[in-house]
Scaffold this active site. Sequence first.
Site, mmCIF file in Angstrom:
data_model
loop_
_atom_site.group_PDB
_atom_site.id
_atom_site.type_symbol
_atom_site.label_atom_id
_atom_site.label_comp_id
_atom_site.label_asym_id
_atom_site.label_seq_id
_atom_site.Cartn_x
_atom_site.Cartn_y
_atom_site.Cartn_z
ATOM 1 N N TYR A 37 -9.379 16.482 -4.582
ATOM 2 C CA TYR A 37 -8.675 15.746 -5.646
ATOM 3 C C TYR A 37 -7.770 16.706 -6.433
ATOM 4 O O TYR A 37 -6.564 16.460 -6.593
ATOM 5 C CB TYR A 37 -9.665 15.044 -6.587
ATOM 6 N N LEU A 84 -9.460 13.634 -19.211
ATOM 7 C CA LEU A 84 -10.376 12.495 -19.105
ATOM 8 C C LEU A 84 -9.900 11.255 -19.869
ATOM 9 O O LEU A 84 -9.736 11.292 -21.085
ATOM 10 C CB LEU A 84 -11.719 12.949 -19.681
ATOM 11 N N ASP A 122 0.865 -1.177 0.000
ATOM 12 C CA ASP A 122 0.000 0.000 0.000
ATOM 13 C C ASP A 122 0.906 1.233 0.000
ATOM 14 O O ASP A 122 1.714 1.406 0.917
ATOM 15 C CB ASP A 122 -0.876 -0.048 1.267
HETATM 16 P P1 NDP Z 1 -7.234 3.178 -11.901
HETATM 17 O O1 NDP Z 1 -8.230 3.222 -10.795
HETATM 18 O O2 NDP Z 1 -7.532 2.352 -13.090
HETATM 19 O O3 NDP Z 1 -5.799 2.754 -11.310
HETATM 20 C C1 NDP Z 1 -5.349 3.204 -10.070
HETATM 21 C C2 NDP Z 1 -4.147 2.352 -9.636
HETATM 22 O O4 NDP Z 1 -3.648 2.876 -8.398
HETATM 23 C C3 NDP Z 1 -4.495 0.886 -9.407
HETATM 24 O O5 NDP Z 1 -3.479 0.090 -9.972
HETATM 25 C C4 NDP Z 1 -4.493 0.749 -7.894
HETATM 26 O O6 NDP Z 1 -4.046 -0.532 -7.529
HETATM 27 C C5 NDP Z 1 -3.451 1.800 -7.493
HETATM 28 N N1 NDP Z 1 -3.636 2.274 -6.125
HETATM 29 C C6 NDP Z 1 -4.627 3.069 -5.647
HETATM 30 N N2 NDP Z 1 -4.472 3.270 -4.331
HETATM 31 C C7 NDP Z 1 -3.374 2.574 -3.959
HETATM 32 C C8 NDP Z 1 -2.727 2.356 -2.724
HETATM 33 N N3 NDP Z 1 -3.161 2.910 -1.599
HETATM 34 N N4 NDP Z 1 -1.604 1.590 -2.712
HETATM 35 C C9 NDP Z 1 -1.160 1.010 -3.836
HETATM 36 N N5 NDP Z 1 -1.728 1.185 -5.048
HETATM 37 C C10 NDP Z 1 -2.829 1.936 -5.089
HETATM 38 O O7 NDP Z 1 -7.047 4.702 -12.318
HETATM 39 P P2 NDP Z 1 -6.080 5.437 -13.395
HETATM 40 O O8 NDP Z 1 -5.200 4.501 -14.088
HETATM 41 O O9 NDP Z 1 -6.940 6.316 -14.186
HETATM 42 O O10 NDP Z 1 -5.259 6.355 -12.393
HETATM 43 C C11 NDP Z 1 -3.848 6.384 -12.327
HETATM 44 C C12 NDP Z 1 -3.417 7.788 -11.943
HETATM 45 O O11 NDP Z 1 -3.806 8.688 -12.953
HETATM 46 C C13 NDP Z 1 -4.051 8.326 -10.658
HETATM 47 O O12 NDP Z 1 -3.060 9.018 -9.935
HETATM 48 C C14 NDP Z 1 -5.133 9.271 -11.160
HETATM 49 O O13 NDP Z 1 -5.426 10.289 -10.236
HETATM 50 C C15 NDP Z 1 -4.463 9.804 -12.392
HETATM 51 N N6 NDP Z 1 -5.315 10.407 -13.431
HETATM 52 C C16 NDP Z 1 -6.355 9.709 -14.000
HETATM 53 C C17 NDP Z 1 -7.097 10.298 -15.018
HETATM 54 C C18 NDP Z 1 -8.251 9.609 -15.654
HETATM 55 O O14 NDP Z 1 -9.102 10.288 -16.263
HETATM 56 N N7 NDP Z 1 -8.347 8.297 -15.608
HETATM 57 C C19 NDP Z 1 -6.764 11.627 -15.529
HETATM 58 C C20 NDP Z 1 -5.673 12.273 -14.845
HETATM 59 C C21 NDP Z 1 -4.973 11.657 -13.853
HETATM 60 P P3 NDP Z 1 -4.672 -1.485 -6.386
HETATM 61 O O15 NDP Z 1 -6.119 -1.136 -6.276
HETATM 62 O O16 NDP Z 1 -4.397 -2.871 -6.867
HETATM 63 O O17 NDP Z 1 -3.880 -1.146 -5.177
HETATM 64 C C1 8X3 Z 2 -8.772 12.830 -13.754
HETATM 65 C C2 8X3 Z 2 -9.312 13.790 -14.782
HETATM 66 O O1 8X3 Z 2 -10.956 15.648 -15.153
HETATM 67 O O2 8X3 Z 2 -11.761 13.645 -14.057
HETATM 68 O O3 8X3 Z 2 -7.724 13.420 -13.071
HETATM 69 O O4 8X3 Z 2 -10.342 15.178 -12.864
HETATM 70 S S1 8X3 Z 2 -10.644 14.600 -14.164
#
Ligand code: NDP
Ligand code: 8X3
Length: 241
Positions: A157, A189, A64
């Site tokens: 966030y 997004l 974690d």
């Molecule tokens: P997902 O939910 O698909 O992936 C998130 C990942 O983070 C999972 O692999 C999860 O693994 C891991 N994770 C979350 N919390 C923990 C923890 N406490 N310890 C270890 N691992 C953790 O989301 P995304 O791929 O979209 O997100 C990845 C990053 O991109 C994030 O930082 C998000 O804020 C950012 N982001 C996403 C956007 C979007 O539109 N999708 C846009 C901009 C930024 P597990 O649950 O196995 O621990």
């Molecule tokens: C994820 C993109 O626009 O949903 O960081 O915040 S948005």
Amino acid sequence: MASKMLDPKTLTVLITGATSGFGAATARRFAQAGAKVIGTGRRQDRLDALKKELGANCHTLNFDVTDNAATIKALQSIPAEFQNINVVVANAGGAVGLEPAQEAKIEDWDQMIGMNVNGLVYTVRNTLPGMVARDEGHVVVISSVAANYSYPGGNVYGATKAFVTRFALNLRCDLLGKNVRVTSVEPGLAETEFSIVRFKGDKEKAAAVYKGVKPMTADDIAEQIFFVCTMPRHVNINRIE
Ligand code: NDP
Ligand code: 8X3
């Protein structure tokens, strides 16, 4: 004179949050190009599937990111052939809830600050000395457009992601003269499990976020990360939005 892109086969890439979304796609992108990949997350079945898919060039760690002691322990367990990490993609994180601030749950805010702020700085702090000592490295932090633009319900966030972007730019100052690059990737997004997590498993609410738009995919973001990491060593891309 044309500069040479880095050979991905020279890279050992640690990616937090490689069990889904951007992290999983990034692990695939680098592994397919011949890099060694260390993928992390908490869901063991997903880590096992990733290891099975990517084979000998992949090592997985279950911890974690919000637990600094667990992070240190996991990093210490890395086998010798994966120890020379020269790219860290601090990606694990996400959003929890979309309520206006006056209605938001403090536990949701704690969770976001825990993973997006504390978790990210633990990942970086525990991997940076090795990269500085080996005089070769690249820290890629996954921020968001939410760091740069406000939207209703984005309160904590967006603030955590503004922290991430600023932390990356501040790292550049501390690393001046060292052969360690820093890039803040700030995606918009993209359809991953992000919204399912934000809406606590409500798949209908999550799907509505992407209705009527063509969101980016995790592969689109992985390609950007791969691009900034394989630029010639003297090129540092500070931010990519
Ligand atoms: P997902 O939910 O698909 O992936 C998130 C990942 O983070 C999972 O692999 C999860 O693994 C891991 N994770 C979350 N919390 C923990 C923890 N406490 N310890 C270890 N691992 C953790 O989301 P995304 O791929 O979209 O997100 C990845 C990053 O991109 C994030 O930082 C998000 O804020 C950012 N982001 C996403 C956007 C979007 O539109 N999708 C846009 C901009 C930024 P597990 O649950 O196995 O621990
Ligand atoms: C994820 C993109 O626009 O949903 O960081 O915040 S948005």
